[in-house]
Enzyme design. Structure first.
Site, PDB file in Angstrom:
ATOM      1  N   GLY A  12     -26.152 -11.524 -10.727  1.00 60.36           N
ATOM      2  CA  GLY A  12     -26.187 -10.200 -11.354  1.00 60.36           C
ATOM      3  C   GLY A  12     -25.203 -10.135 -12.502  1.00 60.36           C
TER       4      GLY A  12
ATOM      5  N   GLU B 234     -33.414   9.631 -12.924  1.00 64.67           N
ATOM      6  CA  GLU B 234     -34.213   8.960 -13.951  1.00 64.67           C
ATOM      7  C   GLU B 234     -35.653   8.774 -13.482  1.00 64.67           C
ATOM      8  OE1 GLU B 234     -30.795   6.397 -16.296  1.00 64.67           O
ATOM      9  OE2 GLU B 234     -31.666   5.559 -14.470  1.00 64.67           O
TER      10      GLU B 234
ATOM     11  N   ALA C  17     -22.387  -1.014 -14.125  1.00 64.67           N
ATOM     12  CA  ALA C  17     -22.527  -2.339 -14.720  1.00 64.67           C
ATOM     13  C   ALA C  17     -21.279  -2.778 -15.495  1.00 64.67           C
ATOM     14  CB  ALA C  17     -23.754  -2.368 -15.625  1.00 64.67           C
TER      15      ALA C  17
ATOM     16  N   GLY D  65     -24.478 -15.060  -6.565  1.00 65.41           N
ATOM     17  CA  GLY D  65     -25.054 -13.867  -7.177  1.00 65.41           C
ATOM     18  C   GLY D  65     -25.149 -13.989  -8.687  1.00 65.41           C
TER      19      GLY D  65
END
Lengths: 441, 441
Positions: free
Chosen positions: A15, A173, A317, A13
Site C-alpha cells: 500500500g 463519497e 494516505a 504490504g
C-alpha cells in the site's frame, strides 16, 4: 561483498506505506523484499469511483513490480504473510520457505469491521479491495435492472433504495456518487421507471457526517449531500441487516443494496507481533515507529496507533506515506550503525468529495467547501495518482463525466469469472474467423 | 393506436447482429424488446487484448441500454432466454413472464466447443466473454509470478510455457500478444528469470494457421508469428489436457497455462426452433434469413449456416451486422404488409493482427500482410468501436503500448470478487478518514 551476504529488509504490504518505504530504500546496501498478496498497488482514495462505475479498476491500480522495476535492490513477492516470528526474525508465508529478515516493516493496514456481526458482510459488502468495488458496482447496476422488471411498486422501491452505512469519507463519497448515477447518468436508460426516484440513504451512528472533520465542515458536507438528493440520517444505529433491508431502531428500511462503510479493524498480522494493541487491534509503536523490544521491526500505516504530543496521527494516505518513508529512513540509519529518529507528522490536511462541485477540505488552517474544495480535491488526486497513463485517462474520464454525466464502467460482470455456461443469450458477438475460431460470445 | 396494441418484435442477443437489428428497427411502428443475459454489448474482435492485458474490459464493452437509450421504441431486458415456443410465439425467460412476440429475431451466437471433452474447459479456458478474458489474463500473469518463486527449473519452465490450441484468428492473435508480453512488456520486472525465456506454442490441427484465409496469407502469418517468437505447430492434434500440460500425439508438453481457441458450436437456443441444423448445431435458414414454415422468425449471425450461390457466409462481424440489418429490414417490410427479400452478403474482407506491425488482411481482391495490413487493422477496429470514449482511450492505449511496450491492464484479480478474507497482506492503502471510514485495504 556477496549479494546474499547483504542484510535483508522485508516489507509486508504494497500500500502507500510499504510502497513509499521501498522507494525510500533505494540507496540501501541491502536486499529488499516487498511482499503483497496482490500484484497491484491500489490508489485507495479513488476506489469508491470504481464501485460507482466512474473509473475502471486499472485506472487506480498498478502492478507493484512495474512501479519498482527500476530499483534493482528490490524484489517483489506475490504471497500472503500468515505469521511473524519476531523472536526468530522470520515471516511465514502462505507458500514457499519462510522469509528470514534483518529488518522488517509491517504495513498490512486495516480492514473494515462489522463489530462482531460478520454475517452482515454477505448483505452489506465493504469497500477495501478492487473485488469489493466490482461487487458493489455489480449490485448497484443490477438493482436498477431488477427495478425495470419489478412486478410491484414495493418490489421496485426496494430495488431503488440504496443504504450506505457509515458517513465517513468513503460512505459520504459513495452516497454522493450513487445519487449522481440515479439522477443524471441513468436518467434516460429505463422505460418503466424514472431512476431519479431512487432513494439514497446515508446512515451514521455519530451525531454528524464526516466525524473526523471540523463540525462546521460536517454541517457543510451534510448540506451538500442533501442538495445532491442524499437522505442523511445521523445518530442512527443499524441493529440488523439481511437480504431485504436494514433495521434502524424500530424502523425497517426495505432495500436490496446496502454498503458497509463503518468501522475499521487492524490487519490480523498485528496480533503476531507480541506488542500492546489498542481497542481496534492497532499496534502501539515507539516514537521511531519501531516495536518495543524489537528495534529491527517497524510498524506503520493503519496498523498502528500513534499519538504525537497527545494528538493521534490520523488514518490518512499522507500519514501512511510519511510513516513508510520515515521507517525506511530509520532502517537506512540502522544499516549505517546510526540511532533511529522519532517520527514527526506533517499534517497536509484531508479532503473528501461528495459530487459535482461538492467537497470539503481542511488544508492546515484553511477550511474549504464547495467548488474550491472540489477543485483542489481533483488536482491533489490527479497529482498523486501513480503513472502517466492513469493520470491521463482519469483526467479524461473526469472531464467527460463532468460534461456528459456519463460513467464509463457500467459493466455487470458475473460474480465468478469463467462461468462455464455464460453464452446463451449473450449475443453473437462475432469473431473474425471461421471454424478455427473460438472467439464467439 | 395504443402503445400496447403495437406489434411486438423480440430480439434475442445484443451482439453485433442483435444490436444493429435494433438500430435498423428505429422507424418501426412496433414495440421492440432486446433481450440479453449481459448488460453490455461486447466488441468481441478485441477481446483477446483484454485477455492479454492490453485493454481494460470497459474499453471494448458498452451497456446495451446506453447504446439504445435514444431509441424510444426499444426496451432492453436483462434476462436469459431459456426456450422458444415457436408454435405459441413465446420466449421463455429465466425470470418473469414469457415474452409473447409477433416477430422474433434470434441472434444468440455461438460458443466454443471442446469436441465432447468438456472436462478440458477447467484447464484450457476459451475466450468468449469478458469473464473468460479476465480469467485468462489472471492465469497468464499469475504464471509469471509463480515462475519467479519456482524452486526448480522444471517447475519454472512449466510456468513459462503457454499453449494456445487452435490457430484461427483468435488463437493466432493471442499467441502473438503473449509473445510480446514475455519479450517486451515484462522483460525487466522479474529478478529470478528472464521472461523472454517463455515458450509460446500455437497448436493447430489443420495443415496451416488461419485456415479461413488464403494459403499464401496463412504462410505469411506463420512467418510473422515465428518472427515474433511463437512456436507454430500445424497438423498437431491435442489428445489430452490436464492441470500439468497437454498431450500432442505421443509428445507430452508440460504447461500450466493453456488456452482453448479451437472449435465452435452454435448457441443451444438453435435447437428450440424445430428447424434443420448442421453439424455444428447451426440453423439452416431460408434465403430471407427466416425460419422454414415460420416467416415471423428470423435467425442470424453465428447461429445460422447459410450458403449464397454455394458459398458459405463466414462467421465474421460484418456478416453478422449485415444479417441483423437485413432481418430488421424484412421485419419492417412485413409490418407494412410487404414480402421479404433475400439476404445478399457483401464481403468486406477479413483481417487478423499478430503483433506489432504484423497482420494479414483480405480486402476484396487485395491481399495484405505486415505493416500495411496492421495499419488497416488498427484503423478499421478504431472506426467500428462503439462510443467516442472507447475510440479515444483505445487509440491512446495502442499508441502508448507501441511507444513503451507497456500494457495497462496487468491486474490479477481474485477468481471470485468479494472474497471475504482478502485483506491481510494487501497493504495499508489508506483512506481519507478516521474511525468512521471503512475504506482500508
Amino acid at each position: 561483498m556477496n549479494e546474499s551476504e547483504l542484510p535483508h529488509v522485508v516489507l509486508l504490504g504494497g500500500g502507500f506505506a510499504g510502497l513509499y518505504a521501498a522507494r525510500a530504500l533505494k540507496p540501501a546496501r541491502a536486499r529488499v523484499t516487498l511482499v503483497d498478496r496482490r500484484n497491484h498497488h491500489l490508489f485507495q482514495p479513488l476506489l469508491y469511483q470504481v464501485a460507482t462505475a466512474g473509473l475502471s479498476a486499472i485506472d487506480i491500480a498498478q502492478p507493484i513490480r512495474k512501479i519498482l522495476r527500476k530499483q534493482p535492490n528490490v524484489e517483489v513477492l506475490l504471497a500472503e504473510a500468515k505469521d511473524i516470528d519476531v523472536a526468530g526474525r522470520r515471516v511465514i508465508l502462505d507458500r514457499g520457505e519462510p522469509l528470514v529478515y534483518d529488518y522488517l516493516l509491517v504495513a498490512t493496514g486495516a480492514t473494515h469491521s462489522y463489530f462482531g456481526n460478520d454475517q452482515w458482510s454477505r448483505y452489506a459488502p465493504g469497500l477495501k479491495t478492487i473485488e469489493d468495488a466490482l461487487e458493489i458496482r455489480r449490485r448497484v447496476l443490477l438493482a436498477f435492472e431488477r427495478a425495470e422488471t419489478a412486478t410491484s411498486d414495493e418490489e421496485r422501491q426496494a430495488y431503488l433504495t440504496f443504504v450506505v452505512i457509515g458517513a465517513g469519507p468513503t460512505g459520504a463519497e459513495l452516497a454522493g456518487a450513487l445519487s449522481e448515477i440515479a439522477r443524471h447518468t441513468l436518467v434516460r436508460d429505463f422505460r418503466h421507471f424514472n431512476p431519479s426516484e431512487a432513494r439514497i440513504l446515508l446512515l451514521e451512528g455519530a451525531d454528524r457526517v464526516l466525524p473526523p472533520y471540523p463540525p462546521e465542515l460536517s454541517a457543510k458536507a451534510q448540506q451538500q449531500l442533501e442538495k445532491l438528493g442524499v437522505e442523511v440520517r445521523t445518530g442512527s444505529k443499524v441493529t440488523q441487516i439481511d437480504g431485504d433491508g436494514v433495521q434502524v431502531g424500530d424502523e425497517r428500511i426495505a432495500a436490496h443494496t446496502v454498503v458497509w462503510a463503518a468501522g475499521v479493524a487492524a490487519s490480523p498480522l498485528g496480533r503476531c507481533l507480541g506488542a500492546e494493541l489498542d481497542r481496534a487491534g492497532r499496534v502501539l509503536v515507539r516514537p521511531d515507529l519501531s516495536l518495543p523490544d524489537h528495534p529491527e521491526v517497524f510498524v506503520v500505516g493503519d496498523l498502528i496507533s500513534l499519538k504525537i504530543d497527545g494528538k493521534p496521527v490520523p488514518g490518512v494516505a499522507p500519514a501512511a506515506i510519511q510513516e513508510g518513508e520515515h521507517a525506511a529512513h530509520n532502517i537506512l540509519r540502522a544499516l549505517d550503525g546510526k540511532p533511529s529518529t522519532p517520527f514527526e507528522y506533517q499534517d497536509k490536511g484531508s479532503m473528501a468529495t461528495l459530487g459535482r462541485r461538492s467537497a470539503v477540505a481542511v488544508l492546515g488552517k484553511l477550511k474549504l467547501s464547495g467548488y474550491l474544495a472540489w477543485l483542489s480535491w481533483l488536482l491533489v488526486h490527479i497529482f498523486f495518482l501513480i503513472g502517466f497513463r492513469n493520470r491521463f485517462v482519469v483526467l479524461f474520464e473526469w472531464t467527460r463525466a463532468y460534461l456528459t454525466y456519463q460513467r464509463s464502467a457500467r459493466l455487470i460482470l458475473q460474480e465468478s469469472p469463467g462461468d462455464p455456461d455464460s453464452d446463451s443469450g449473450s449475443g453473437d458477438e462475432k469473431a473474425k474467423g471461421g471454424e478455427g475460431d473460438s472467439s464467439k460470445a
